[in-house]
Design a protein around this motif. Structure first.
Motif, PDB file in Angstrom:
ATOM      1  N   ALA A 204       0.819  -1.211   0.000  1.00 21.67           N
ATOM      2  CA  ALA A 204       0.000   0.000   0.000  1.00 21.67           C
ATOM      3  C   ALA A 204       0.855   1.264   0.000  1.00 21.67           C
ATOM      4  CB  ALA A 204      -0.931   0.002   1.206  1.00 21.67           C
ATOM      5  N   VAL A 205       2.019   1.223   0.652  1.00 18.81           N
ATOM      6  CA  VAL A 205       2.899   2.398   0.700  1.00 18.81           C
ATOM      7  C   VAL A 205       3.212   2.885  -0.714  1.00 18.81           C
ATOM      8  CG1 VAL A 205       5.248   3.130   1.216  1.00 18.81           C
ATOM      9  CG2 VAL A 205       3.901   1.946   2.958  1.00 18.81           C
ATOM     10  N   PHE A 206       3.574   1.969  -1.598  1.00 18.43           N
ATOM     11  CA  PHE A 206       3.926   2.333  -2.968  1.00 18.43           C
ATOM     12  C   PHE A 206       2.679   2.489  -3.848  1.00 18.43           C
ATOM     13  CE2 PHE A 206       7.402  -0.171  -1.143  1.00 18.43           C
ATOM     14  CZ  PHE A 206       8.457   0.712  -1.286  1.00 18.43           C
ATOM     15  N   TRP A 207       1.698   1.630  -3.626  1.00 24.82           N
ATOM     16  CA  TRP A 207       0.512   1.634  -4.471  1.00 24.82           C
ATOM     17  C   TRP A 207      -0.341   2.887  -4.254  1.00 24.82           C
ATOM     18  CZ3 TRP A 207      -4.829   1.065  -3.277  1.00 24.82           C
ATOM     19  CH2 TRP A 207      -5.644   0.835  -4.377  1.00 24.82           C
ATOM     20  N   ILE A 208      -0.515   3.298  -3.009  1.00 29.39           N
ATOM     21  CA  ILE A 208      -1.315   4.498  -2.729  1.00 29.39           C
ATOM     22  C   ILE A 208      -0.666   5.733  -3.335  1.00 29.39           C
ATOM     23  CG2 ILE A 208      -2.122   6.048  -0.903  1.00 29.39           C
ATOM     24  CD1 ILE A 208      -2.620   3.605   0.829  1.00 29.39           C
ATOM     25  N   LEU A 209       0.663   5.852  -3.167  1.00 26.89           N
ATOM     26  CA  LEU A 209       1.373   6.990  -3.753  1.00 26.89           C
ATOM     27  C   LEU A 209       1.201   7.010  -5.267  1.00 26.89           C
ATOM     28  CD1 LEU A 209       4.830   7.531  -1.996  1.00 26.89           C
ATOM     29  CD2 LEU A 209       2.951   9.145  -2.229  1.00 26.89           C
ATOM     30  N   ALA A 210       1.473   5.865  -5.903  1.00 28.65           N
ATOM     31  CA  ALA A 210       1.407   5.800  -7.366  1.00 28.65           C
ATOM     32  C   ALA A 210      -0.008   6.063  -7.874  1.00 28.65           C
ATOM     33  CB  ALA A 210       1.900   4.436  -7.848  1.00 28.65           C
ATOM     34  N   SER A 211      -1.008   5.499  -7.220  1.00 31.63           N
ATOM     35  CA  SER A 211      -2.385   5.619  -7.711  1.00 31.63           C
ATOM     36  C   SER A 211      -2.950   7.027  -7.526  1.00 31.63           C
ATOM     37  CB  SER A 211      -3.282   4.592  -7.019  1.00 31.63           C
ATOM     38  OG  SER A 211      -3.247   4.749  -5.609  1.00 31.63           O
ATOM     39  N   THR A 212      -2.723   7.617  -6.364  1.00 31.76           N
ATOM     40  CA  THR A 212      -3.265   8.961  -6.136  1.00 31.76           C
ATOM     41  C   THR A 212      -2.565  10.007  -7.009  1.00 31.76           C
ATOM     42  OG1 THR A 212      -1.767   9.173  -4.219  1.00 31.76           O
ATOM     43  CG2 THR A 212      -4.049   8.510  -3.785  1.00 31.76           C
ATOM     44  N   ILE A 213      -1.249   9.884  -7.151  1.00 35.40           N
ATOM     45  CA  ILE A 213      -0.510  10.815  -8.015  1.00 35.40           C
ATOM     46  C   ILE A 213      -0.936  10.636  -9.472  1.00 35.40           C
ATOM     47  CG2 ILE A 213       1.776  11.383  -8.927  1.00 35.40           C
ATOM     48  CD1 ILE A 213       2.915  10.816  -6.162  1.00 35.40           C
ATOM     49  N   SER A 214      -1.123   9.391  -9.893  1.00 39.63           N
ATOM     50  CA  SER A 214      -1.527   9.122 -11.277  1.00 39.63           C
ATOM     51  C   SER A 214      -2.911   9.692 -11.567  1.00 39.63           C
ATOM     52  CB  SER A 214      -1.513   7.623 -11.558  1.00 39.63           C
ATOM     53  OG  SER A 214      -0.211   7.091 -11.439  1.00 39.63           O
ATOM     54  N   LEU A 215      -3.828   9.561 -10.607  1.00 37.29           N
ATOM     55  CA  LEU A 215      -5.164  10.112 -10.812  1.00 37.29           C
ATOM     56  C   LEU A 215      -5.110  11.635 -10.910  1.00 37.29           C
ATOM     57  CD1 LEU A 215      -8.197   9.654 -11.062  1.00 37.29           C
ATOM     58  CD2 LEU A 215      -8.358   9.803  -8.560  1.00 37.29           C
ATOM     59  N   ALA A 216      -4.308  12.257 -10.041  1.00 35.40           N
ATOM     60  CA  ALA A 216      -4.155  13.715 -10.096  1.00 35.40           C
ATOM     61  C   ALA A 216      -3.542  14.133 -11.434  1.00 35.40           C
ATOM     62  CB  ALA A 216      -3.282  14.189  -8.929  1.00 35.40           C
ATOM     63  N   GLN A 217      -2.548  13.377 -11.906  1.00 33.30           N
ATOM     64  CA  GLN A 217      -1.928  13.681 -13.190  1.00 33.30           C
ATOM     65  C   GLN A 217      -2.915  13.514 -14.337  1.00 33.30           C
ATOM     66  OE1 GLN A 217       1.600  14.636 -13.592  1.00 33.30           O
ATOM     67  NE2 GLN A 217       0.520  15.345 -15.399  1.00 33.30           N
ATOM     68  N   PHE A 218      -3.753  12.494 -14.252  1.00 32.64           N
ATOM     69  CA  PHE A 218      -4.759  12.255 -15.281  1.00 32.64           C
ATOM     70  C   PHE A 218      -5.756  13.419 -15.348  1.00 32.64           C
ATOM     71  CE2 PHE A 218      -8.959  10.465 -16.444  1.00 32.64           C
ATOM     72  CZ  PHE A 218      -8.673  10.074 -17.743  1.00 32.64           C
ATOM     73  N   LEU A 219      -6.213  13.876 -14.189  1.00 27.99           N
ATOM     74  CA  LEU A 219      -7.134  15.011 -14.157  1.00 27.99           C
ATOM     75  C   LEU A 219      -6.464  16.283 -14.684  1.00 27.99           C
ATOM     76  CD1 LEU A 219      -8.853  14.393 -10.702  1.00 27.99           C
ATOM     77  CD2 LEU A 219      -9.753  13.856 -12.975  1.00 27.99           C
ATOM     78  N   ALA A 220      -5.158  16.442 -14.386  1.00 28.60           N
ATOM     79  CA  ALA A 220      -4.423  17.602 -14.896  1.00 28.60           C
ATOM     80  C   ALA A 220      -4.326  17.558 -16.417  1.00 28.60           C
ATOM     81  CB  ALA A 220      -3.031  17.648 -14.277  1.00 28.60           C
ATOM     82  N   TYR A 221      -4.075  16.366 -16.963  1.00 28.06           N
ATOM     83  CA  TYR A 221      -4.002  16.217 -18.415  1.00 28.06           C
ATOM     84  C   TYR A 221      -5.361  16.481 -19.066  1.00 28.06           C
ATOM     85  CZ  TYR A 221       0.750  14.283 -18.444  1.00 28.06           C
ATOM     86  OH  TYR A 221       2.099  14.122 -18.341  1.00 28.06           O
ATOM     87  N   ILE A 222      -6.436  16.028 -18.410  1.00 26.50           N
ATOM     88  CA  ILE A 222      -7.778  16.293 -18.946  1.00 26.50           C
ATOM     89  C   ILE A 222      -8.026  17.809 -19.000  1.00 26.50           C
ATOM     90  CG2 ILE A 222     -10.246  16.116 -18.452  1.00 26.50           C
ATOM     91  CD1 ILE A 222      -9.168  13.572 -19.592  1.00 26.50           C
TER      92      ILE A 222
END
Length: 346
Positions: free
Chosen positions: A241-259
């Motif tokens: 979860a330490v790595f997965w939570i960081l990667a998933s939340t950052i990726s979602l934020a990046q996806f919304l930024a790209y949108i």
């Protein structure tokens, strides 16, 4: 000495274009050299770094600094929560793993509630840690926003500064960048799907949740809802979860930024196409003719187009004019070496 035509120009024009005899747009030579084009060409030469390259390096350096500060923040938080472990309550596995896990869950604003502060000291520290984390996130978003706005400005310059000998307009650079953002958006979306699958798999196999609950927990985690009814309980699950939570939340934020960037670029590209493709009218000529000599020069034309693209307004131009007047002490609407010497001595 400046010519009479140069003296008649407004301050903003004089700052953009060297004093030259006034000519109408229809009489101007096709391949004449102008200061604005020359300055852009010099900025893109091999010997001098372009402004966009300089800003990219500066932005990259700033983001690296934010990443370093974030890493230090995470390490210090883990050490502090490790020392405060006796003052925390909830489902515990390993003191170091739980401390790092709690830091990530708190910083990502997931907040499962499976580990909680239980004393005055731990609660005060959690408050400080949470607000510091939000400040770091806000700083990162601010730098990302600055980078986005700089990219928009660079695209506008590329669209305006076109090769006069080329048939294809500079708007193609806009379209190329737009397609690049589309590609990035798709790649991040695929990566988020992979994270969803991996998170659901671990929750189902390691945490022994049924498939629906595992998928549910993955969704509420990635979206940072974190209701707390389902979470990671085992040591192995929390390490993941330490790595997965960081990667998933950052990726979602990046996806919304790209949108957001995608829609902004599409709207900007449409506006630039409309502005650059529209024929100049007599009304435009009267509006752009700042010195009222029945013709417009390059500086006036650029100002007109930038206004139509909603990049500048009169409120933006006013302080620039005022600064120009502070340098042009002889009121000649030109800045000379003697003006600079007088301004430094004042």
């Amino acid at each position: 000495m400046a010519s009479d035509d140069a003296i008649g120009k407004g301050p903003l024009q004089a700052s953009l274009v060297n004093p030259t005899p006034q000519t109408s747009m229809t009489d101007a030579p096709t391949h004449r050299s102008d200061p604005v084009t020359d300055s852009v060409s010099r900025g893109t030469s091999n010997t001098d770094p372009s402004p966009s390259t300089f800003h990219f390096r500066k932005s990259h350096h700033t983001l690296m600094l934010v990443a370093i500060v974030f890493a230090i923040y995470l390490v210090l938080g883990t050490v502090c929560f490790y020392l405060l472990e006796p003052q925390m309550k909830g489902h515990k596995t390993n003191a170091l793993v739980d401390a790092l896990y709690f830091c990530i869950v708190t910083m990502a604003t997931v907040g499962y509630g499976d580990i909680l502060p239980n004393t005055v000291l731990s609660k005060i520290f959690v408050c400080f840690f949470a607000f510091t984390g939000m400040a770091l996130v806000a700083l990162g978003l601010s730098k990302a926003s600055d980078s986005f706005m700089k990219k928009q400005g660079d695209m506008l310059v590329n669209a305006l500064h076109t090769d006069q000998n080329a048939r294809a307009p500079g708007i193609k650079k806009y379209e190329k960048l737009y397609k690049g953002v589309e590609c990035k958006c798709l790649l991040v979306f695929i990566f988020i799907l992979m994270l969803m699958i991996s998170g659901t798999t671990v929750l189902a196999t390691v945490e022994k949740l049924d498939l629906i609950d595992a998928f549910y927990c993955a969704c509420v985690t990635i979206t940072t809802l974190g209701y707390g009814d389902k979470s990671f309980k085992t040591k192995g699950g929390r390490i993941f979860a330490v790595f997965w939570i960081l990667a998933s939340t950052i990726s979602l934020a990046q996806f919304l930024a790209y949108i957001t960037e995608l829609f902004a670029q599409k709207a900007q590209m449409k506006l630039v196409k409309q502005v650059l493709g529209r024929k100049l009218t007599h009304v435009d000529l009267e509006e752009a003719d700042l010195d009222k000599n029945n013709s417009i020069d390059l500086a006036e034309f650029i100002i007109l187009k930038l206004k139509e693209m909603e990049k500048i307004s009169e409120d933006d131009i006013a302080p620039i004019k005022e600064e120009f007047r502070n340098y042009a002490l002889d009121k000649s609407n030109t800045i000379t070496t003697s003006d600079l010497l007088q301004s430094t001595q004042a």
